[in-house]
Write a protein that holds these residues in place. Structure first.
Motif, PDB file in Angstrom:
ATOM      1  N   VAL A  27       0.836  -1.203   0.000  1.00  4.84           N
ATOM      2  CA  VAL A  27       0.000   0.000   0.000  1.00  4.84           C
ATOM      3  C   VAL A  27       0.872   1.255   0.000  1.00  4.84           C
ATOM      4  O   VAL A  27       0.575   2.232  -0.685  1.00  4.84           O
ATOM      5  CB  VAL A  27      -0.969  -0.016   1.198  1.00  4.84           C
ATOM      6  CG1 VAL A  27      -1.743   1.279   1.266  1.00  4.84           C
ATOM      7  CG2 VAL A  27      -1.916  -1.177   1.076  1.00  4.84           C
ATOM      8  N   HIS A  28       2.003   1.192   0.745  1.00  4.67           N
ATOM      9  CA  HIS A  28       2.928   2.329   0.704  1.00  4.67           C
ATOM     10  C   HIS A  28       3.489   2.496  -0.699  1.00  4.67           C
ATOM     11  O   HIS A  28       3.660   3.614  -1.192  1.00  4.67           O
ATOM     12  CB  HIS A  28       4.076   2.119   1.696  1.00  4.67           C
ATOM     13  CG  HIS A  28       3.656   2.325   3.120  1.00  4.67           C
ATOM     14  ND1 HIS A  28       4.533   2.297   4.165  1.00  4.67           N
ATOM     15  CD2 HIS A  28       2.434   2.547   3.645  1.00  4.67           C
ATOM     16  CE1 HIS A  28       3.881   2.510   5.286  1.00  4.67           C
ATOM     17  NE2 HIS A  28       2.603   2.659   4.997  1.00  4.67           N
ATOM     18  N   ALA A  30       1.979   1.796  -3.461  1.00  6.14           N
ATOM     19  CA  ALA A  30       0.934   2.436  -4.268  1.00  6.14           C
ATOM     20  C   ALA A  30       0.904   3.934  -4.000  1.00  6.14           C
ATOM     21  O   ALA A  30       0.728   4.743  -4.915  1.00  6.14           O
ATOM     22  CB  ALA A  30      -0.423   1.818  -3.953  1.00  6.14           C
ATOM     23  N   PHE A  31       1.118   4.310  -2.731  1.00  9.42           N
ATOM     24  CA  PHE A  31       1.129   5.731  -2.364  1.00  9.42           C
ATOM     25  C   PHE A  31       2.245   6.463  -3.104  1.00  9.42           C
ATOM     26  O   PHE A  31       2.026   7.529  -3.689  1.00  9.42           O
ATOM     27  CB  PHE A  31       1.300   5.854  -0.854  1.00  9.42           C
ATOM     28  CG  PHE A  31       1.539   7.249  -0.368  1.00  9.42           C
ATOM     29  CD1 PHE A  31       0.519   8.168  -0.360  1.00  9.42           C
ATOM     30  CD2 PHE A  31       2.798   7.629   0.068  1.00  9.42           C
ATOM     31  CE1 PHE A  31       0.737   9.456   0.079  1.00  9.42           C
ATOM     32  CE2 PHE A  31       3.025   8.910   0.509  1.00  9.42           C
ATOM     33  CZ  PHE A  31       1.994   9.832   0.519  1.00  9.42           C
ATOM     34  N   TYR A  32       3.453   5.854  -3.118  1.00 11.43           N
ATOM     35  CA  TYR A  32       4.572   6.510  -3.810  1.00 11.43           C
ATOM     36  C   TYR A  32       4.335   6.568  -5.312  1.00 11.43           C
ATOM     37  O   TYR A  32       4.688   7.533  -5.972  1.00 11.43           O
ATOM     38  CB  TYR A  32       5.885   5.785  -3.502  1.00 11.43           C
ATOM     39  CG  TYR A  32       6.379   6.057  -2.114  1.00 11.43           C
ATOM     40  CD1 TYR A  32       6.664   7.351  -1.707  1.00 11.43           C
ATOM     41  CD2 TYR A  32       6.551   5.035  -1.194  1.00 11.43           C
ATOM     42  CE1 TYR A  32       7.103   7.617  -0.432  1.00 11.43           C
ATOM     43  CE2 TYR A  32       6.996   5.286   0.088  1.00 11.43           C
ATOM     44  CZ  TYR A  32       7.269   6.579   0.461  1.00 11.43           C
ATOM     45  OH  TYR A  32       7.694   6.855   1.730  1.00 11.43           O
ATOM     46  N   MET A  34       1.527   6.893  -6.763  1.00  8.52           N
ATOM     47  CA  MET A  34       0.589   7.991  -6.983  1.00  8.52           C
ATOM     48  C   MET A  34       1.347   9.317  -7.065  1.00  8.52           C
ATOM     49  O   MET A  34       1.097  10.144  -7.946  1.00  8.52           O
ATOM     50  CB  MET A  34      -0.390   8.011  -5.826  1.00  8.52           C
ATOM     51  CG  MET A  34      -1.524   8.954  -5.970  1.00  8.52           C
ATOM     52  SD  MET A  34      -2.407   8.998  -4.427  1.00  8.52           S
ATOM     53  CE  MET A  34      -1.697  10.429  -3.697  1.00  8.52           C
ATOM     54  N   MET A  65      -4.923   3.806 -10.272  1.00 14.12           N
ATOM     55  CA  MET A  65      -4.337   3.603  -8.947  1.00 14.12           C
ATOM     56  C   MET A  65      -5.376   3.128  -7.945  1.00 14.12           C
ATOM     57  O   MET A  65      -5.073   2.330  -7.056  1.00 14.12           O
ATOM     58  CB  MET A  65      -3.704   4.908  -8.461  1.00 14.12           C
ATOM     59  CG  MET A  65      -2.377   5.215  -9.068  1.00 14.12           C
ATOM     60  SD  MET A  65      -1.230   3.869  -8.853  1.00 14.12           S
ATOM     61  CE  MET A  65      -1.245   3.758  -7.092  1.00 14.12           C
TER      62      MET A  65
END
Lengths: 169, 341
Positions: A27-28, A30-32, A34, A65
């Motif tokens: 999940v982290h 995916a955050f980066y 984004m 995303m």
């Protein structure tokens, strides 16, 4: 002057791209990813292409995303499953990357990445780049455009077929 | 020595951003009050009554309460994303207003200087608003996931699925508006609806009302309002994605939600109801009042809907999105295209 924002966006994009592949938690990651995509959108704006920037945010950051995150959360990929991110493929990957970097460097130094802008001056692009893009796509580049559309359609049908095959039994 | 007009333009821009942001920060206070009053009267109650005359000080009491509450971060939460999520929900709600036109040009009395009543006229304004307002969903998803609670996670999952399903229908309605107004710039879209009531996109029969219905239903689903508020379905999910949040972090989610409500009202007015254009020729009413009046009507409409309709089941929500809204918008797109040839 314009190079200052470019370097800021580019630096953040590269740093967060490294974050995508180096963090353990999906999940982290995916955050980066984004953040990287948002920086790319900002660079599109610097390149006088607000339409591409808006579409980048709309499609990639807004939809793709979210879909990624949905899959990651449903599958509940834990930290442990991502420990082996490198798969011992460094022997192949590192030379491949070096060759690609060398090629890109050669092209930049040789001035081969620049295409003539033609009649697309700054004024035309700032004024109505969307109109220019639309006209070019539907006249000059109609054939490649249609090919890409058919390719996407095939991929869509293929995805549905794959799901339906599982369900029949 | 830099050009003086450039400095003035820059200062004007900063002032406009400051004014808009301040208004948006303060706006949820009256909105919470009005929402509870509307709820009360629809349900034959009085609504807030005790704090101040007619309960008028209730929002301030709430604000003080939210600020003084303990800020709880669950022990097993993902601290980084847990703290970031409320801000990620809130930021896009403000950034959207950079492209929204509140009016055309306005001359400041006495100093006789013309200012534009929008922060920026983007040539891809409609795409910008849709794209940026879609980013608010990350606050919900990350907030739900990082809480490490099953209710919050399900709330986050639901909101992401809902978002993807309804984003398509809303984008189609945006394409419809672009076809009707022949521009992607919000300013041009409003200007194309000038004249009287019959020039508004809503009254472009027979496709206008259909586009508006698609936009309205899709947007209601995207901002998680009743009847589509499944991400925070209090009957089954505790409080949904913000179950674990308290104090100001919770307030940020609420702020984002109210601003999203205002954004949808504003976009309905701009895209379908002529923006600041008067419905018929009335002298002495400034355009900004027409704009505000229409927006207020829409905000009331959304509150009315909230306390009138029950919540849909999850499968019904998906059916409406994929099997009704998308086919209807495809057919409507073909009809609009044929009419506009």
């Amino acid at each position: 002057m314009e190079q200052i924002p470019f370097f800021i966006f580019a630096a953040i994009a590269v740093l967060s791209a490294i974050g995508v592949i180096s963090v353990k938690n999906a999940v982290h990651g995916a955050f980066y990813l984004m953040i990287t995509l948002l920086q790319v959108a900002a660079i599109f704006i610097l390149l006088r292409s607000p339409f591409l920037a808006a579409v980048q945010v709309f499609i990639y950051v807004g939809a793709v995303m979210v879909l990624f995150l949905f899959a990651v959360m449903v599958l509940d990929i834990g930290k442990e499953e991502l420990r082996e991110t490198f798969n011992q493929q460094g022997v192949i990957a590192i030379p491949a990357v070096l060759v690609m970097l060398a090629l890109i460097g050669y092209m930049i130094i040789g001035g081969k990445v620049l295409a003539p802008a033609g009649n697309l001056t700054d004024d035309v692009l700032i004024g109505n780049s969307t109109e220019v893009l639309g006209k070019e796509l539907y006249t000059k580049y109609l054939f490649p455009f249609e090919v890409v559309s058919i390719l996407l359609l095939i991929a869509l049908v293929g995805a549905i077929v794959l799901v339906m095959k599982d369900r029949k039994r | 020595m830099p050009d003086i007009s450039l400095i003035v333009a820059l200062a004007l821009m900063v002032i406009k951003v400051f004014i808009v942001t301040t208004i948006l920060f303060v706006l949820p206070l009256p909105l919470t009050y009005v929402e509870r009053k509307v709820a009360g009267h629809i349900q034959v109650r009085l609504g807030p009554w005790r704090v101040g005359p007619h309960g008028l000080l209730q929002p301030f009491a709430d604000m003080i309460k939210l600020i003084l509450k303990e800020d709880i971060v669950p022990d097993k939460a993902d601290k980084f994303l847990f703290k970031l999520a409320p801000l990620m929900a809130m930021l896009p709600a403000f950034v959207v207003y950079a492209a929204i036109p509140f009016g055309d040009k306005w001359t400041i009395p006495f100093i006789d200087r013309e200012v534009t009543l929008y922060i920026a006229d983007m040539n891809v304004g409609i795409l910008y608003v849709l794209a940026i307002s879609g980013l608010g969903i990350y606050g919900l998803i990350f907030g739900g996931w990082s809480s490490n609670s099953k209710y919050a996670l399900i709330g986050g999952l639901r909101s992401s699925a809902q978002m993807i399903s309804y984003e398509i229908a809303v984008s189609f309605s945006a394409i419809g508006v672009v076809l009707l107004s022949r521009s992607l710039s919000l300013l041009e879209i409003v200007k194309s609806q000038g004249g009287n009531l019959l020039h508004w996109n809503f009254f472009y029969l027979p496709v206008g009302p259909v586009w508006f219905a698609i936009f309205l239903i899709g947007s209601l689903a995207e901002i998680n309002r009743v009847p589509f508020d499944l991400p925070e379905d209090e009957g089954t999910l505790g409080a949904g994605f913000h179950t674990e949040y308290s104090g100001m972090r919770f307030a940020f989610f609420m702020l984002a939600e109210y601003l999203a409500l205002v954004t949808v009202s504003v976009m309905s007015v701009v895209l379908f109801f002529g923006g600041w254009n008067a419905p018929f020729n009335v002298p002495f009413v400034p355009p900004i009042l027409w704009f505000l009046g229409k927006v207020i009507l829409f905000i009331y409409f959304f509150m009315w809907v909230r306390f009138t309709l029950p919540r849909y089941r999850y499968d019904q929500l998906m059916t409406i999105g994929w099997k009704i809204l998308i086919p209807v918008s495809l057919v409507n797109l073909i009809i609009t295209g044929l009419m506009k040839i």
